[in-house]
Design a protein around this motif. Structure first.
Motif, PDB file in Angstrom:
ATOM      1  N   ASN A 185       0.840  -1.186   0.000  1.00 20.33           N
ATOM      2  CA  ASN A 185       0.000   0.000   0.000  1.00 20.33           C
ATOM      3  C   ASN A 185       0.881   1.243   0.000  1.00 20.33           C
ATOM      4  O   ASN A 185       1.244   1.744   1.048  1.00 20.33           O
ATOM      5  CB  ASN A 185      -0.905  -0.047   1.250  1.00 20.33           C
ATOM      6  CG  ASN A 185      -1.699   1.222   1.420  1.00 20.33           C
ATOM      7  OD1 ASN A 185      -2.294   1.720   0.470  1.00 20.33           O
ATOM      8  ND2 ASN A 185      -1.695   1.775   2.628  1.00 20.33           N
ATOM      9  N   ALA A 186       1.265   1.708  -1.179  1.00 22.66           N
ATOM     10  CA  ALA A 186       2.083   2.914  -1.288  1.00 22.66           C
ATOM     11  C   ALA A 186       1.351   3.912  -2.176  1.00 22.66           C
ATOM     12  O   ALA A 186       1.118   3.630  -3.353  1.00 22.66           O
ATOM     13  CB  ALA A 186       3.450   2.595  -1.877  1.00 22.66           C
ATOM     14  N   ASP A 190      -9.489   5.339   9.392  1.00 23.07           N
ATOM     15  CA  ASP A 190      -9.282   6.555  10.149  1.00 23.07           C
ATOM     16  C   ASP A 190     -10.570   7.342  10.342  1.00 23.07           C
ATOM     17  O   ASP A 190     -10.857   7.825  11.420  1.00 23.07           O
ATOM     18  CB  ASP A 190      -8.254   7.420   9.406  1.00 23.07           C
ATOM     19  CG  ASP A 190      -7.406   8.182  10.392  1.00 23.07           C
ATOM     20  OD1 ASP A 190      -7.475   7.840  11.576  1.00 23.07           O
ATOM     21  OD2 ASP A 190      -6.692   9.105   9.967  1.00 23.07           O
ATOM     22  N   VAL A 211       9.281  -1.101   4.990  1.00 20.81           N
ATOM     23  CA  VAL A 211       7.832  -0.993   5.098  1.00 20.81           C
ATOM     24  C   VAL A 211       7.479  -0.530   6.507  1.00 20.81           C
ATOM     25  O   VAL A 211       8.165  -0.871   7.472  1.00 20.81           O
ATOM     26  CB  VAL A 211       7.108  -2.317   4.788  1.00 20.81           C
ATOM     27  CG1 VAL A 211       7.150  -2.627   3.306  1.00 20.81           C
ATOM     28  CG2 VAL A 211       7.681  -3.458   5.585  1.00 20.81           C
ATOM     29  N   GLN A 226       0.594   1.940   8.421  1.00 20.64           N
ATOM     30  CA  GLN A 226      -0.177   3.063   7.928  1.00 20.64           C
ATOM     31  C   GLN A 226      -0.503   3.996   9.108  1.00 20.64           C
ATOM     32  O   GLN A 226      -0.717   3.538  10.229  1.00 20.64           O
ATOM     33  CB  GLN A 226      -1.434   2.475   7.268  1.00 20.64           C
ATOM     34  CG  GLN A 226      -2.124   3.375   6.306  1.00 20.64           C
ATOM     35  CD  GLN A 226      -3.245   4.066   6.988  1.00 20.64           C
ATOM     36  OE1 GLN A 226      -3.899   3.481   7.831  1.00 20.64           O
ATOM     37  NE2 GLN A 226      -3.435   5.319   6.648  1.00 20.64           N
ATOM     38  N   ALA A 249      -2.893   5.663  10.415  1.00 23.15           N
ATOM     39  CA  ALA A 249      -4.065   5.584  11.292  1.00 23.15           C
ATOM     40  C   ALA A 249      -3.877   4.539  12.387  1.00 23.15           C
ATOM     41  O   ALA A 249      -4.523   4.591  13.423  1.00 23.15           O
ATOM     42  CB  ALA A 249      -5.312   5.257  10.477  1.00 23.15           C
ATOM     43  N   GLN A 250      -2.972   3.575  12.148  1.00 23.07           N
ATOM     44  CA  GLN A 250      -2.746   2.524  13.134  1.00 23.07           C
ATOM     45  C   GLN A 250      -1.747   3.015  14.178  1.00 23.07           C
ATOM     46  O   GLN A 250      -0.859   3.806  13.872  1.00 23.07           O
ATOM     47  CB  GLN A 250      -2.207   1.258  12.455  1.00 23.07           C
ATOM     48  CG  GLN A 250      -3.149   0.664  11.430  1.00 23.07           C
ATOM     49  CD  GLN A 250      -4.435   0.115  12.043  1.00 23.07           C
ATOM     50  OE1 GLN A 250      -4.672   0.225  13.230  1.00 23.07           O
ATOM     51  NE2 GLN A 250      -5.281  -0.449  11.206  1.00 23.07           N
ATOM     52  N   ALA A 255       8.917   5.079   2.603  1.00 21.85           N
ATOM     53  CA  ALA A 255       8.472   3.692   2.735  1.00 21.85           C
ATOM     54  C   ALA A 255       7.981   3.120   1.410  1.00 21.85           C
ATOM     55  O   ALA A 255       7.322   3.813   0.633  1.00 21.85           O
ATOM     56  CB  ALA A 255       7.371   3.600   3.775  1.00 21.85           C
ATOM     57  N   ALA A 256       8.315   1.865   1.167  1.00 19.27           N
ATOM     58  CA  ALA A 256       7.852   1.186  -0.047  1.00 19.27           C
ATOM     59  C   ALA A 256       6.386   0.827   0.070  1.00 19.27           C
ATOM     60  O   ALA A 256       5.704   0.663  -0.929  1.00 19.27           O
ATOM     61  CB  ALA A 256       8.682  -0.068  -0.283  1.00 19.27           C
ATOM     62  N   SER A 257       5.899   0.690   1.298  1.00 22.66           N
ATOM     63  CA  SER A 257       4.501   0.347   1.506  1.00 22.66           C
ATOM     64  C   SER A 257       4.079   0.745   2.912  1.00 22.66           C
ATOM     65  O   SER A 257       4.858   0.657   3.852  1.00 22.66           O
ATOM     66  CB  SER A 257       4.293  -1.154   1.304  1.00 22.66           C
ATOM     67  OG  SER A 257       2.950  -1.503   1.581  1.00 22.66           O
ATOM     68  N   GLU A 258       2.818   1.221   3.029  1.00 21.04           N
ATOM     69  CA  GLU A 258       2.258   1.543   4.341  1.00 21.04           C
ATOM     70  C   GLU A 258       1.241   0.468   4.669  1.00 21.04           C
ATOM     71  O   GLU A 258       0.123   0.489   4.169  1.00 21.04           O
ATOM     72  CB  GLU A 258       1.605   2.924   4.305  1.00 21.04           C
ATOM     73  CG  GLU A 258       2.598   4.036   3.985  1.00 21.04           C
ATOM     74  CD  GLU A 258       1.912   5.349   3.622  1.00 21.04           C
ATOM     75  OE1 GLU A 258       0.676   5.426   3.703  1.00 21.04           O
ATOM     76  OE2 GLU A 258       2.627   6.290   3.250  1.00 21.04           O
ATOM     77  N   GLU A 259       1.633  -0.488   5.486  1.00 16.31           N
ATOM     78  CA  GLU A 259       0.799  -1.664   5.729  1.00 16.31           C
ATOM     79  C   GLU A 259      -0.314  -1.389   6.733  1.00 16.31           C
ATOM     80  O   GLU A 259      -0.252  -0.441   7.504  1.00 16.31           O
ATOM     81  CB  GLU A 259       1.684  -2.818   6.215  1.00 16.31           C
ATOM     82  CG  GLU A 259       2.720  -3.259   5.183  1.00 16.31           C
ATOM     83  CD  GLU A 259       2.081  -3.892   3.962  1.00 16.31           C
ATOM     84  OE1 GLU A 259       1.021  -4.527   4.096  1.00 16.31           O
ATOM     85  OE2 GLU A 259       2.649  -3.752   2.854  1.00 16.31           O
ATOM     86  N   GLN A 260      -1.317  -2.257   6.713  1.00  6.49           N
ATOM     87  CA  GLN A 260      -2.513  -2.058   7.535  1.00  6.49           C
ATOM     88  C   GLN A 260      -2.345  -2.535   8.967  1.00  6.49           C
ATOM     89  O   GLN A 260      -3.147  -2.212   9.825  1.00  6.49           O
ATOM     90  CB  GLN A 260      -3.703  -2.809   6.916  1.00  6.49           C
ATOM     91  CG  GLN A 260      -3.975  -2.400   5.509  1.00  6.49           C
ATOM     92  CD  GLN A 260      -3.914  -0.912   5.339  1.00  6.49           C
ATOM     93  OE1 GLN A 260      -4.614  -0.173   6.015  1.00  6.49           O
ATOM     94  NE2 GLN A 260      -3.033  -0.448   4.470  1.00  6.49           N
ATOM     95  N   THR A 281       5.133  -9.861   7.833  1.00  4.46           N
ATOM     96  CA  THR A 281       5.072 -10.782   6.689  1.00  4.46           C
ATOM     97  C   THR A 281       5.926 -10.281   5.542  1.00  4.46           C
ATOM     98  O   THR A 281       6.637 -11.060   4.905  1.00  4.46           O
ATOM     99  CB  THR A 281       3.614 -10.941   6.210  1.00  4.46           C
ATOM    100  OG1 THR A 281       2.817 -11.312   7.317  1.00  4.46           O
ATOM    101  CG2 THR A 281       3.510 -11.991   5.123  1.00  4.46           C
ATOM    102  N   LYS A 282       5.873  -8.965   5.286  1.00  4.35           N
ATOM    103  CA  LYS A 282       6.644  -8.403   4.183  1.00  4.35           C
ATOM    104  C   LYS A 282       8.149  -8.584   4.426  1.00  4.35           C
ATOM    105  O   LYS A 282       8.923  -8.753   3.494  1.00  4.35           O
ATOM    106  CB  LYS A 282       6.310  -6.918   3.991  1.00  4.35           C
ATOM    107  CG  LYS A 282       4.904  -6.650   3.465  1.00  4.35           C
ATOM    108  CD  LYS A 282       4.765  -6.996   1.999  1.00  4.35           C
ATOM    109  CE  LYS A 282       3.498  -6.447   1.352  1.00  4.35           C
ATOM    110  NZ  LYS A 282       2.239  -6.996   1.861  1.00  4.35           N
TER     111      LYS A 282
END
Lengths: 269, 253
Positions: free
Chosen positions: A216-217, A234, B139, B142, B144-145, B164-169, B176-177
């Protein structure tokens, strides 16, 4: 109700009740979404940087995925339609797997195929191709889940059309390739278009495999469904405008396929 | 018709059975059977499961139904009227989301961030600043977390912004990534890194010490089982509960 609608023969009246319940179940949620939509901020939110970015990425990747589905799916459909062995049947079942597989499972499977330590990913990386966290990973995930739709649509139409015309073309001296381009494919254009629209819709809506495999980027792998999910976490209200845009896109798709379907059925008759 | 009814009843019974908690038959000697609904942050899965098991043993007839997810997701669900007697969040912010709904929140544990890499730390990461080096794929959670907002705080404190390459949930998605090799490094909690065992190597940074996540727990106002809910909160805050959190790597409140 003053005038009672005439009930067609052979249709028990009680059938209307479950039918109405079914219709309600499907129609009510989109209406609820509309009722919750914050119209005063709707345009601001849909037009926001992150929304636009996500929508644009979704449209781009879904379009590329659909092209890939056509390039890979049509040949598959032709091969499956013109063979009838046990091997073909097995292969066809395997190819339809993404239809019934939970997308998140598909995402994990893709991770262990094209990921950095994956079966294929390892060798790709050795030659300098690393698709982890790129838009290419999004396209792969979308193609994986959408491909069966195209294969099913086209293969079904080819089976219905039969091989009569192709045999005639062959007796008239057309080679196999020419027959394919001039006879076989034109016969299934309506179904191909229906398959294209369905595959595009499935690619637009892809969530599970994308978030698991591509991450998710924003701007790179955050498609519209991912952006909706993140916004929902959010601020649930903020997720509604973009959701509504996707509902509209889906509606357009359904209407397009439906009118196509009717027409191709009429042509078949 | 009979066949259809039979099939339908099978389906219904399966659904009912799966909806019930998988605990053994509650002893019928105790008071009337109650089900306590506990919503807890995903990072509390192991510890809360252990506490709930112990709680059920000490309260015959009570079944604890645990629901684990991201704190903000759970808070939203409770605000929407999801049945919850107890809420345990991974940060104060999401407890505050409930406002008056949360009765007397108490902090029961703390957690800090840590960097996880592949075993043996092949990229030679030694500090938070190293995550921004070219050639390092990182990574994060995200924003909000809770783990994401803690990461943002460290960025502010250090002046290092991670691309970051990804913003995980969730923290588990970040793990895992990293364990699957997609990412070279990720930011998770100390307890998650501990849970991953030898599948990851950990690197800490002095900047992490001042960014402490507190875990508050509260009963939900007008809970169906107020009395039992309070007892469960007491069990979490008890010395025995504290012991379980310490073993999992959580810090003191």
């Amino acid at each position: 109700m003053i005038r009672r609608p005439a009930i067609p023969a052979g249709l028990p009246a009680w059938l209307y009740l479950p039918a109405a319940l079914g219709i309600t179940l499907i129609v009510l949620p989109p209406i609820a979404l509309l009722a919750q939509t914050p119209w005063d901020t709707f345009l601001d939110q849909v037009g926001s940087q992150s929304s636009r970015q996500a929508l644009w990425l979704s449209l781009r990747t879904a379009a590329i995925s659909t092209l890939l589905c056509v390039a890979l799916g049509v040949p598959m459909a032709v091969v499956f339609a013109r063979h009838d062995g046990a091997v073909t049947r097995l292969l066809r079942s395997l190819v339809l797997l993404p239809l019934v597989l939970p997308p998140v499972v598909g995402g994990i499977a893709l991770l262990y195929t094209f990921g950095r330590f994956g079966l294929v990913g390892e060798h790709l990386r050795a030659i300098g191709i690393d698709i982890a966290f790129t838009s290419a990973a999004v396209v792969l995930a979308q193609t994986f889940v959408a491909l069966p739709f195209l294969v099913i649509s086209v293969e079904g139409a080819l089976r219905v059309a039969g091989t009569r015309y192709e045999e005639v073309a062959a007796t008239l001296g057309a080679g196999p390739s020419r027959t394919l381009w001039r006879v076989t494919l034109p016969l299934v254009v309506p179904s191909l278009l229906a398959g294209v629209v369905l595959a595009f819709a499935r690619a637009m809506g892809e969530f599970g495999a994308t978030i698991t495999f591509a991450g998710n980027a924003p701007g790179i792998t955050q498609t519209a469904p991912l952006a909706i999910y993140v916004a929902e976490i959010d601020d649930p209200q903020a997720a509604i405008p973009l959701s509504l845009v996707l509902v509209v896109v889906s509606l357009i798709v359904v209407v397009a396929v439906h009118t196509r379907r009717r027409r191709s059925v009429q042509e078949a008759l | 018709m009979r066949k259809i009814l039979a099939a339908a009843s099978v389906v219904v019974s399966v659904v009912v059975a799966s909806g019930c908690s998988s605990s053994d038959d509650a002893a019928s000697s105790g008071p009337s059977p109650t089900t306590l609904n506990v919503s807890a942050a995903a990072s509390l899965k192991k510890t809360f499961t252990a506490i709930a098991d112990e709680f059920e043993k000490q309260h015959p007839g009570t079944t604890v139904s645990l629901s684990f997810d991201g704190s903000s997701t759970l808070a939203n669900q409770i605000k929407q009227g999801a049945p919850a007697d107890v809420f345990a969040s991974a940060d104060q912010k999401n407890m505050e989301k409930l406002g008056e709904e949360a009765v007397d929140p108490k902090t029961f544990a703390t957690n800090t961030l840590v960097i996880v890499t592949a075993p043996g730390n092949p990229k030679g990461i030694t500090s938070f600043a190293d995550l921004d080096k070219p050639g390092v794929t990182t990574v994060v959670c995200q924003a909000a977390q809770p783990c994401g907002s803690a990461t943002a705080t460290v960025e502010r404190d250090t002046g290092v912004t991670i691309d970051a390459a990804s913003e995980e949930q969730s923290v588990s998605a970040v793990l895992t990534k990293v364990t699957s090799g997609q990412a070279d490094a990720g930011l998770v909690y100390v307890t998650d890194a501990k849970g991953a065992g030898d599948k990851v190597a950990t690197v800490t940074d002095p900047a992490f010490a001042s960014v402490v996540n507190s875990y508050p727990i509260a009963t939900v106002r007008d809970a169906a089982n107020e009395g039992v809910a309070e007892e469960f909160v007491d069990a979490v805050l008890s010395p025995a509960g504290r012991q379980i959190f310490r073993q999992a790597g959580f810090g003191k409140p």
